[in-house]
Scaffold this motif. Sequence first.
Motif: not given
Length: 372
Positions: A318-327
């Motif tokens: 999930d954290e590698k998916a395009f159109q996302t960021c993660h904290f």
Amino acid sequence: MQKIFNQKKTAAQVTVEDVLKIKKGEKVLIIANPKTAEIAQDLYTVCSDAEADTVLMYQREKTSMDNAEPSVLAAIKTAPDVIMSISSQKLGHDAEAEANPYVGENGVKYDSAFDYLLEGKKSIRAIWTPGLTPDMFERTANIDYNDMGERCKKLAAKFKGAVSVRVTAPGGTNISVPVQGREALLDDGDFSKPGLGGNIPAGEVFISPVVGNGVDSGCEGTIVYDGSMTFGDGDSIINTPIVVKVEHGFVSDISGGDEAKRLLKTVTDAEAKSAQMEKKGLLPQGQGEIYKKNARNIGELGIGMNPSATISGNMLEDEKAFQTCHFAIGCNYDDDAPCLIHLDGVVRLPTIVIEYADGSSFTALENGALKV
């Protein structure tokens, strides 16, 4: 579903031959759980075909609160050329190093032998794959690493000289992230030299926010996790957004539905265990309070860069998916916020603006769309 990039190679072959570039005679250690046996065996077979001196060992599944088995830690300390942690959740903590940290030549302390060998001595190269499944492995590991690597390098370069990052998103995220003096890191799938390592699947650019002082510095604002989240009992898609208030670098409030309760429990469990470990002598005097405080630290801002990754409820992908960021909540990658947890959470369709000392700025993502 994305097409497999190299139809002539399996994901295991791509990982061994292209990502890690394992050579004849090298010493390779693969650490797995029963749940990851199929992937681990495939990797072992390809390493053996390459005539590497390969050892495959198993331990029971570990959570973010568990210690690795002593035999596993002993094997890591032999400092092989390559270590692959193919775990269903986590490799496990190094209790001995947490009580008596390794110290690098630059004075940085490391609370695990793995991190010390990789980041301190830079004597090994490695991959770690918490939650990897056979389907995910074939879809997201067999990609065009040159193309992804170029995108990662261009984005990471935009963080040079940055003082802060503003992240907003339709779900309600609005947070300022101080990064002055920090370096953006790459998980671009090139782990071919000692001192390099990262996830499989690879594909993110990430940075550790400057640790707040709890008074007048640090991350400030609101994170609304609306993609997926890592909890103490595993990863999940978020049904009810988790609203996290951040003040002076640390989480001050967590609200929402059942997922928010799970996140709060994981954080408070880490706080409690930190104090218990110090009382039992498992952490040096005073370190328990530091670990407890940092259980609420904002430890990472990451941006997904893998075109084959999707949000599925498995954070590794999930954290590698395009159109996302993660904290991440918890420890960071600059080793100045040690604690027991690192909980990633995904934010959908972010707008990310990098701000510089001269007042200029660069929009790295706009409503999820990459601008490099």
